[in-house]
Design a protein around this motif. Structure first.
Motif, PDB file in Angstrom:
ATOM      1  N   THR A   1     -37.630 -17.612  50.410  1.00 26.23           N
ATOM      2  CA  THR A   1     -37.216 -17.770  49.014  1.00 26.23           C
ATOM      3  C   THR A   1     -38.018 -16.922  48.035  1.00 26.23           C
ATOM      4  O   THR A   1     -37.642 -16.817  46.869  1.00 26.23           O
ATOM      5  N   SER A   2     -39.108 -16.322  48.476  1.00 24.22           N
ATOM      6  CA  SER A   2     -39.998 -15.612  47.559  1.00 24.22           C
ATOM      7  C   SER A   2     -39.355 -14.376  46.951  1.00 24.22           C
ATOM      8  O   SER A   2     -38.828 -13.511  47.652  1.00 24.22           O
ATOM      9  N   ALA A   3     -39.436 -14.266  45.633  1.00 24.13           N
ATOM     10  CA  ALA A   3     -38.962 -13.054  44.952  1.00 24.13           C
ATOM     11  C   ALA A   3     -39.852 -11.865  45.290  1.00 24.13           C
ATOM     12  O   ALA A   3     -39.397 -10.715  45.270  1.00 24.13           O
ATOM     13  N   HIS A   4     -41.112 -12.111  45.606  1.00 28.30           N
ATOM     14  CA  HIS A   4     -42.011 -11.017  45.977  1.00 28.30           C
ATOM     15  C   HIS A   4     -41.537 -10.347  47.267  1.00 28.30           C
ATOM     16  O   HIS A   4     -41.583  -9.122  47.385  1.00 28.30           O
ATOM     17  N   VAL A   5     -41.104 -11.137  48.226  1.00 27.37           N
ATOM     18  CA  VAL A   5     -40.638 -10.583  49.500  1.00 27.37           C
ATOM     19  C   VAL A   5     -39.394  -9.728  49.287  1.00 27.37           C
ATOM     20  O   VAL A   5     -39.201  -8.709  49.962  1.00 27.37           O
ATOM     21  N   ARG A   6     -38.564 -10.108  48.335  1.00 31.44           N
ATOM     22  CA  ARG A   6     -37.360  -9.317  48.016  1.00 31.44           C
ATOM     23  C   ARG A   6     -37.692  -8.109  47.138  1.00 31.44           C
ATOM     24  O   ARG A   6     -36.813  -7.283  46.871  1.00 31.44           O
ATOM     25  N   GLY A   7     -38.922  -8.023  46.660  1.00 34.94           N
ATOM     26  CA  GLY A   7     -39.278  -6.938  45.749  1.00 34.94           C
ATOM     27  C   GLY A   7     -38.828  -7.202  44.334  1.00 34.94           C
ATOM     28  O   GLY A   7     -38.785  -6.281  43.508  1.00 34.94           O
ATOM     29  N   GLY A   8     -38.509  -8.461  44.025  1.00 31.66           N
ATOM     30  CA  GLY A   8     -37.952  -8.790  42.722  1.00 31.66           C
ATOM     31  C   GLY A   8     -38.916  -9.440  41.757  1.00 31.66           C
ATOM     32  O   GLY A   8     -38.479  -9.998  40.735  1.00 31.66           O
ATOM     33  N   ALA A   9     -40.208  -9.400  42.041  1.00 33.44           N
ATOM     34  CA  ALA A   9     -41.197  -9.989  41.139  1.00 33.44           C
ATOM     35  C   ALA A   9     -42.474  -9.170  41.196  1.00 33.44           C
ATOM     36  O   ALA A   9     -42.807  -8.588  42.227  1.00 33.44           O
ATOM     37  N   VAL A  10     -43.183  -9.149  40.073  1.00 29.61           N
ATOM     38  CA  VAL A  10     -44.458  -8.443  40.015  1.00 29.61           C
ATOM     39  C   VAL A  10     -45.442  -9.287  39.215  1.00 29.61           C
ATOM     40  O   VAL A  10     -45.081  -9.885  38.198  1.00 29.61           O
ATOM     41  N   ASP A  11     -46.660  -9.377  39.721  1.00 27.06           N
ATOM     42  CA  ASP A  11     -47.744 -10.056  39.010  1.00 27.06           C
ATOM     43  C   ASP A  11     -48.626  -8.979  38.393  1.00 27.06           C
ATOM     44  O   ASP A  11     -49.029  -8.036  39.074  1.00 27.06           O
ATOM     45  N   VAL A  12     -48.927  -9.134  37.113  1.00 26.18           N
ATOM     46  CA  VAL A  12     -49.661  -8.083  36.403  1.00 26.18           C
ATOM     47  C   VAL A  12     -50.912  -8.642  35.735  1.00 26.18           C
ATOM     48  O   VAL A  12     -51.076  -9.845  35.572  1.00 26.18           O
ATOM     49  N   GLY A  13     -51.783  -7.751  35.341  1.00 25.22           N
ATOM     50  CA  GLY A  13     -53.007  -8.088  34.629  1.00 25.22           C
ATOM     51  C   GLY A  13     -53.516  -6.813  33.974  1.00 25.22           C
ATOM     52  O   GLY A  13     -52.873  -5.770  34.073  1.00 25.22           O
ATOM     53  N   PRO A  14     -54.673  -6.859  33.292  1.00 25.68           N
ATOM     54  CA  PRO A  14     -55.485  -8.033  32.988  1.00 25.68           C
ATOM     55  C   PRO A  14     -54.902  -8.845  31.836  1.00 25.68           C
ATOM     56  O   PRO A  14     -53.717  -8.689  31.522  1.00 25.68           O
ATOM     57  N   ASP A  15     -55.740  -9.650  31.205  1.00 25.13           N
ATOM     58  CA  ASP A  15     -55.236 -10.568  30.170  1.00 25.13           C
ATOM     59  C   ASP A  15     -54.540  -9.836  29.025  1.00 25.13           C
ATOM     60  O   ASP A  15     -53.534 -10.313  28.500  1.00 25.13           O
ATOM     61  N   ALA A  16     -55.078  -8.689  28.635  1.00 25.13           N
ATOM     62  CA  ALA A  16     -54.464  -7.948  27.526  1.00 25.13           C
ATOM     63  C   ALA A  16     -53.046  -7.524  27.870  1.00 25.13           C
ATOM     64  O   ALA A  16     -52.151  -7.527  27.021  1.00 25.13           O
ATOM     65  N   ALA A  17     -52.813  -7.155  29.134  1.00 28.87           N
ATOM     66  CA  ALA A  17     -51.469  -6.770  29.566  1.00 28.87           C
ATOM     67  C   ALA A  17     -50.535  -7.970  29.569  1.00 28.87           C
ATOM     68  O   ALA A  17     -49.360  -7.853  29.197  1.00 28.87           O
TER      69      ALA A  17
END
Length: 219
Positions: free
Chosen positions: A152-168
Motif C-alpha cells: 500500500t505504500s506510496a513510496h514503493v509506487r514512487g508517488g510520495a516524497v519526504d523532504v527537509g529541512p524544517d525551512a523547506a
C-alpha cells in the motif's frame, strides 16, 4: 524548418543549462547551511537527534541491519531533488518529481534548499521499515500510524516524497499547492504527494495519520 529545429534545440540547451545552474545553487545552499549549522534538524541521524523518533517512518534514516543499499532507496545523507544518480530520486513518479523540482527552483530563489529525505523505496526496504516500526511501537496497529505495507505504500509506487529541512517544510506547506504538492498526513509533515487539482482548488484536509487513509486499507 531549419530555423524551427534550431530554435527548439537552443531552448532545450537553455533549459539544460538552467537545470544545471539551479542544481548548483541548491548544492551551494546546502553546503553553506552544513558549514554554518551542521546536519539540519529535519534530516535523520543514525544515533538520534531531531525526528529520531520517526527515523524509521517518514524520514526513513538508515535500516538497523541487513544488506539494503542505495539501490533500495536508502538515503543516509544529504540528497538533492536534482540527484538523478540516486534511485530514491530518479525512480519517483516523473510528474511528482517535476513538481518537486519546480518548487525547489523557486524555493532556492528565496534561499531555501529542498532536500529529499526519503523518496522511492523498494518493497524490501518498506517491509524492513514496517518490521522496525512494529518492534519500536509494540504493535502492528500503532506501527500502521507511521509505516505502510509494501503493498500500500506510496513510496514503493514512487508517488510520495519526504523532504527537509524544517525551512523547506514550512515553504512547501505554504506554497506547495501551487505545484500540486500536498501534505497528506497530519503526523508526517515531511510527506508530500502530487494532487493536480490542488493547483486550482488547494490541498484537501490532511488525514490525521495513514490509518484514516482508505488507500491504506483496500477492500
Amino acid at each position: 524548418m531549419t530555423s524551427v529545429v534550431s530554435l527548439a534545440a537552443r531552448e532545450r540547451r537553455t533549459q539544460r543549462v538552467r537545470n544545471v545552474a539551479v542544481a548548483a545553487l541548491c548544492s551551494a545552499l546546502l553546503g553553506a547551511y552544513l558549514l554554518a549549522f551542521g546536519l539540519p534538524d529535519g534530516l535523520p541521524r543514525a544515533g538520534g537527534g531531531a525526528f529520531s523518533q520517526q527515523a524509521m517512518a517518514g524520514p526513513a534514516g538508515v535500516p538497523a541491519a541487513g544488506s539494503l543499499t542505495d539501490d533500495d532507496g536508502v538515503i543516509s545523507g544529504v540528497v538533492s531533488v536534482f540527484d538523478d544518480a540516486h534511485p530514491a530520486v530518479s525512480t519517483l513518479d516523473p510528474v511528482l518529481l517535476d513538481a518537486v523540482r519546480a518548487a525547489a527552483v523557486d524555493a532556492a530563489a528565496e534561499g531555501i534548499a529542498v532536500v529529499v529525505i526519503s523518496g522511492w523505496r523498494s518493497p524490501q526496504y518498506q517491509e524492513r521499515l514496517l518490521e522496525d516500526a512494529v518492534a519500536r511501537y509494540g504493535s502492528k496497529e500503532e506501527a500502521a500510524r507511521w509505516v505502510a505495507t509494501a503493498e500500500t505504500s506510496a513510496h514503493v509506487r514512487g508517488g510520495a516524497v519526504d523532504v527537509g529541512p524544517d525551512a523547506a517544510l514550512e515553504w512547501l506547506s505554504a506554497n506547495g499547492a501551487g505545484y500540486g504538492l500536498c501534505q497528506v498526513y497530519g503526523n508526517e509533515p515531511w510527506h508530500f504527494g502530487y494532487l493536480p487539482d490542488a493547483v486550482t482548488y488547494g490541498c484537501p484536509a490532511m488525514y490525521t495519520d495513514p490509518t484514516e487513509d482508505p488507500r491504506m486499507n483496500p477492500p
